[in-house]
Design a protein around this motif. Structure first.
Motif, PDB file in Angstrom:
ATOM      1  N   VAL A 198       0.836  -0.885  -0.205  1.00 46.60           N
ATOM      2  CA  VAL A 198      -0.375   0.494  -0.066  1.00 46.60           C
ATOM      3  C   VAL A 198       0.670   1.661   0.404  1.00 46.60           C
ATOM      4  O   VAL A 198       1.752   1.683   0.688  1.00 46.60           O
ATOM      5  CB  VAL A 198      -1.226   0.066   1.503  1.00 46.60           C
ATOM      6  CG1 VAL A 198      -2.135   0.934   1.348  1.00 46.60           C
ATOM      7  CG2 VAL A 198      -1.903  -1.105   1.330  1.00 46.60           C
ATOM      8  N   GLY A 236      -1.477  -1.502   7.700  1.00 45.44           N
ATOM      9  CA  GLY A 236       0.450  -1.648   8.316  1.00 45.44           C
ATOM     10  C   GLY A 236       1.070  -0.700   8.749  1.00 45.44           C
ATOM     11  O   GLY A 236      -0.036   0.367   7.976  1.00 45.44           O
ATOM     12  N   GLU A 277      -5.706  13.918  -0.972  1.00 49.77           N
ATOM     13  CA  GLU A 277      -6.393  13.479   0.555  1.00 49.77           C
ATOM     14  C   GLU A 277      -6.766  15.381   0.132  1.00 49.77           C
ATOM     15  O   GLU A 277      -7.445  16.660   0.747  1.00 49.77           O
ATOM     16  CB  GLU A 277      -5.641  13.312   1.536  1.00 49.77           C
ATOM     17  CG  GLU A 277      -5.723  13.449   2.560  1.00 49.77           C
ATOM     18  CD  GLU A 277      -4.431  12.520   3.322  1.00 49.77           C
ATOM     19  OE1 GLU A 277      -4.257  11.772   3.157  1.00 49.77           O
ATOM     20  OE2 GLU A 277      -3.860  13.539   3.911  1.00 49.77           O
ATOM     21  N   ASN A 284       5.316   6.727   1.296  1.00 55.96           N
ATOM     22  CA  ASN A 284       4.796   6.266   1.653  1.00 55.96           C
ATOM     23  C   ASN A 284       4.315   4.831   1.702  1.00 55.96           C
ATOM     24  O   ASN A 284       3.445   4.511   0.708  1.00 55.96           O
ATOM     25  CB  ASN A 284       3.378   6.969   2.466  1.00 55.96           C
ATOM     26  CG  ASN A 284       4.123   8.730   3.335  1.00 55.96           C
ATOM     27  OD1 ASN A 284       4.285   8.362   4.751  1.00 55.96           O
ATOM     28  ND2 ASN A 284       3.409   9.407   2.029  1.00 55.96           N
ATOM     29  N   GLU A 294       2.923  12.265  -0.858  1.00 54.69           N
ATOM     30  CA  GLU A 294       3.268  13.996  -1.143  1.00 54.69           C
ATOM     31  C   GLU A 294       4.411  14.061  -2.277  1.00 54.69           C
ATOM     32  O   GLU A 294       4.987  14.446  -2.109  1.00 54.69           O
ATOM     33  CB  GLU A 294       3.889  13.640   0.390  1.00 54.69           C
ATOM     34  CG  GLU A 294       2.572  13.072   1.305  1.00 54.69           C
ATOM     35  CD  GLU A 294       3.294  12.817   2.850  1.00 54.69           C
ATOM     36  OE1 GLU A 294       3.731  13.771   3.495  1.00 54.69           O
ATOM     37  OE2 GLU A 294       4.128  12.001   2.826  1.00 54.69           O
ATOM     38  N   PHE A 348      -7.808   3.102   9.088  1.00 56.71           N
ATOM     39  CA  PHE A 348      -6.664   3.626   8.708  1.00 56.71           C
ATOM     40  C   PHE A 348      -5.646   1.967   9.730  1.00 56.71           C
ATOM     41  O   PHE A 348      -4.705   1.496   9.279  1.00 56.71           O
ATOM     42  CB  PHE A 348      -5.659   4.345   8.998  1.00 56.71           C
ATOM     43  CG  PHE A 348      -5.488   4.832   8.203  1.00 56.71           C
ATOM     44  CD1 PHE A 348      -6.520   6.024   7.594  1.00 56.71           C
ATOM     45  CD2 PHE A 348      -4.654   5.224   6.980  1.00 56.71           C
ATOM     46  CE1 PHE A 348      -6.951   7.129   6.450  1.00 56.71           C
ATOM     47  CE2 PHE A 348      -4.645   6.339   6.190  1.00 56.71           C
ATOM     48  CZ  PHE A 348      -5.774   6.933   5.982  1.00 56.71           C
TER      49      PHE A 348
HETATM   50  P1  ADP Z   1       1.865  13.156   7.718  1.00 55.74           P
HETATM   51  O1  ADP Z   1       0.647  14.274   8.266  1.00 55.74           O
HETATM   52  O2  ADP Z   1       2.388  13.141   8.891  1.00 55.74           O
HETATM   53  O3  ADP Z   1       2.970  12.748   6.725  1.00 55.74           O
HETATM   54  P2  ADP Z   1      -0.306  11.569   6.917  1.00 55.74           P
HETATM   55  O4  ADP Z   1      -1.382  11.279   7.110  1.00 55.74           O
HETATM   56  O5  ADP Z   1      -0.577  13.077   6.019  1.00 55.74           O
HETATM   57  O6  ADP Z   1       0.657  11.991   7.436  1.00 55.74           O
HETATM   58  O7  ADP Z   1       0.282  10.845   4.896  1.00 55.74           O
HETATM   59  C1  ADP Z   1       0.762  10.900   4.629  1.00 55.74           C
HETATM   60  C2  ADP Z   1       0.640  10.362   3.346  1.00 55.74           C
HETATM   61  O8  ADP Z   1       0.765   8.725   4.195  1.00 55.74           O
HETATM   62  C3  ADP Z   1      -0.283  10.049   2.607  1.00 55.74           C
HETATM   63  O9  ADP Z   1       0.007  10.717   1.484  1.00 55.74           O
HETATM   64  C4  ADP Z   1      -0.968   8.827   2.783  1.00 55.74           C
HETATM   65  O10 ADP Z   1      -2.070   8.220   1.650  1.00 55.74           O
HETATM   66  C5  ADP Z   1      -0.011   8.349   2.843  1.00 55.74           C
HETATM   67  N1  ADP Z   1      -0.443   7.113   4.600  1.00 55.74           N
HETATM   68  C6  ADP Z   1      -1.050   7.006   5.210  1.00 55.74           C
HETATM   69  N2  ADP Z   1      -1.390   5.585   6.049  1.00 55.74           N
HETATM   70  C7  ADP Z   1      -0.399   4.575   5.347  1.00 55.74           C
HETATM   71  C8  ADP Z   1      -0.334   3.272   5.128  1.00 55.74           C
HETATM   72  N3  ADP Z   1      -0.350   2.809   6.502  1.00 55.74           N
HETATM   73  N4  ADP Z   1       0.598   3.388   4.019  1.00 55.74           N
HETATM   74  C9  ADP Z   1       0.998   3.634   2.826  1.00 55.74           C
HETATM   75  N5  ADP Z   1       0.955   5.412   2.572  1.00 55.74           N
HETATM   76  C10 ADP Z   1       0.505   5.836   3.991  1.00 55.74           C
END
Ligand code: ADP
Ligand code: MG
Length: 502
Positions: free
Chosen positions: A22, A235, A136, A213, A26, A231
């Motif tokens: 998954v 993982g 998002e 990510n 960003e 979520f």
């Molecule tokens: P942060 O504010 O810490 O950067 P976010 O919730 O905004 O965290 O998420 C940042 C990115 O991580 C987003 O693109 C989101 O889709 C991705 N993301 C969140 N959870 C997961 C996951 N379990 N696996 C892969 N990507 C994830």
């Protein structure tokens, strides 16, 4: 790689079962703008260090940022192009941290109230199939300067030219399921931004880079996440910072997924981390863990008012949006009758699509033009390492060539010769054909004469055709040879059949 792109199952020898990947990205995209986000300094690439730095960018005490209206328009335009909600209210926050190339001691960004909310884009896999990725948010922020460590053994230099340049951070939902899909997503995003003219998208020039990510889970978990939005079905993720090419994005995901799977298979747990991808070794390594994560102490920037957009401001941008790749692809298929494949290839690159549009604007047939642009022209450009904007053959010339084929003045074969002349010597295809006597012979009398002579000279062959009609091709070849390839093949076939009685 043992990852099935259709099922998303990742089957590794010796593992206790299948895994799935998954990914959420960003993407930092530099806003196409002559001036920076909060100052009038130039954004020109490649200038001498510290020559495009205003007092605001250098963070001199008492300097005040002034928002660049054009950058706001660009962000809204991008949001609309991503089918996203435009937030009429947004706000700039200070993200505080120390770094030598960040003289303010904070980055002006948007945290709680981004300018653009949820959207989605349709991406295409290599095999032509499509998938949707949710967006998002998109927010505006400033870029930092650059520390240069390799100019001097004892000192680090700082170049503030990039300090204050406007970036859009585009955050995807974790809807990306493989390295190939990640590359497809970033490629699609880049194409859309280029169509919109809101970002140049050149990753080598740092106009686009991605934080990637990655997490892994067992089959079925992702579907539960999509159903519930929870979520906890997924993982624990690791974030790989600042990856700056499509290939590196794919390599980083592949390496990172394997690393995580290995840890879990050995009974360990994934720790949420920020990691770096080393392009030389293809490996990601830990930069900091969640516990060490920065506390940025975000707060609203007191130097800037919240952004409140008038509805008419957004609407004006909306009605002036250019046609985007997905809409263009559909039009090419539905209106011009192109194949899905040709249409996809044409729209994937804005310059190519523009070139093609210029060809058909001259009235040339769509399907044949697509064929010429995608095959002859691109084959030739690739061979010579040229981009379409440097093409020696103009859209007018290709249109002229296609027109000569559709009006039966020349055959496809002769057209290739004319193309060669256009490419190397230039000139108007119609005049070339006229002055060099390359016109197709459709005059049946002239063809009949050649056929009669050939039959008379080759009686045995003529008898053979009567018994074995499939040997007619020999005569066709001879007629073509005798006429320098200029005889209309259809007319040749008809006349031969008539004369030989087959
Ligand atoms: P942060 O504010 O810490 O950067 P976010 O919730 O905004 O965290 O998420 C940042 C990115 O991580 C987003 O693109 C989101 O889709 C991705 N993301 C969140 N959870 C997961 C996951 N379990 N696996 C892969 N990507 C994830
Ligand atoms: Mg983040």
């Amino acid at each position: 790689m043992p990852l099935d792109d259709a099922t998303h199952r990742y089957t590794l020898p010796g593992a206790t079962g299948d895994w799935e990947i998954v990914v959420g990205l960003e993407v930092h995209a530099q806003v196409q703008s002559n001036a920076k986000l909060f100052s009038g300094a130039s954004t020109e690439f490649g200038a001498s260090p510290n020559t495009h730095v205003s007092l605001v960018d250098a963070a001199m005490p008492g300097m005040l940022p002034v928002i660049n209206r054009h950058c706001v328009e660009q962000a809204v335009k991008t949001g609309l192009g991503l089918n996203a909600r435009i937030n009429r209210f947004s706000r700039f926050d200070r993200k505080n941290y120390f770094y030598p190339d960040l003289p303010q001691g904070y980055q002006i960004s948007q945290f709680q109230f981004p300018i653009v909310g949820e959207g989605e884009i349709v991406c295409e896999r290599d095999d032509g199939s499509r998938f949707t990725v949710g967006i998002e948010r998109l927010h505006l922020e400033q870029d930092a300067g650059k520390s240069i460590h390799d100019l001097d053994p004892d000192a680090t230099y700082v170049d503030l030219n990039r300090s204050g340049v406007a970036l859009m951070e585009i955050v995807s939902r974790p809807h990306v399921r493989s390295p190939i899909e990640a590359a497809a997503y970033v490629r699609t995003l880049r194409t859309i931004l280029r169509y919109l003219d809101t970002c140049g998208g050149d990753m080598e020039k740092g106009q686009m880079r991605a934080d990637v990510n990655v997490s892994v889970c067992r089959p079925g978990q992702y579907e539960k996440f999509r159903e519930t939005g929870d979520f906890s079905h997924l993982g624990t993720r690791c974030e790989i910072k600042n990856v700056n090419s499509l290939r590196f994005i794919m390599q980083a995901i592949e390496y990172e997924a394997r690393r995580q799977i290995d840890i879990i298979e050995e009974g360990g747990k994934i720790e949420q981390q920020t990691r770096l991808f080393d392009a030389n070794t293809g490996v990601t390594r830990a930069m900091r863990s969640k516990e060490e994560a920065h506390d940025y102490r975000y707060f609203p920037d007191p130097d800037l008012l919240p952004l409140e957009l008038e509805e008419s401001f957004v609407e004006t941008i909306r009605v002036n949006l250019p046609e985007l790749p997905e809409a263009k692809r559909k039009r090419f298929v539905e209106v011009l009758g192109l194949s899905e494949y040709d249409a996809s290839v044409l729209v994937a690159d804005k310059d190519r699509a523009d070139y093609f549009e210029a060809v058909i604007a001259k009235g040339a047939d769509g399907k044949l033009s697509a064929n010429w642009v995608n095959n002859e022209l691109f084959g030739r450009l690739n061979k010579e390492g040229l981009g379409i904007t440097d093409s020696p053959a103009s859209p007018e010339q290709i249109a002229g060539l296609v027109g000569l084929i559709t009006s039966n003045v020349i055959s496809g074969k002769i057209a290739k010769e004319v193309f060669e002349i256009v490419w190397t010597e230039g000139g108007d295809p119609e005049q070339i054909v006229e002055s060099r006597g390359m016109k197709q012979v459709t005059d049946t009398g002239a063809i009949e004469k050649v056929v009669d002579e050939l039959i008379a000279a080759n009686p045995d062959q003529a008898e053979k055709v009567k018994v074995k009609p499939q040997t007619l091709g020999w005569f066709v070849g001879q007629v073509m040879k005798a006429t320098g390839g200029k005889a209309n093949p259809q007319a040749v076939n008809e006349i031969l059949k008539k004369k030989l009685g087959v």
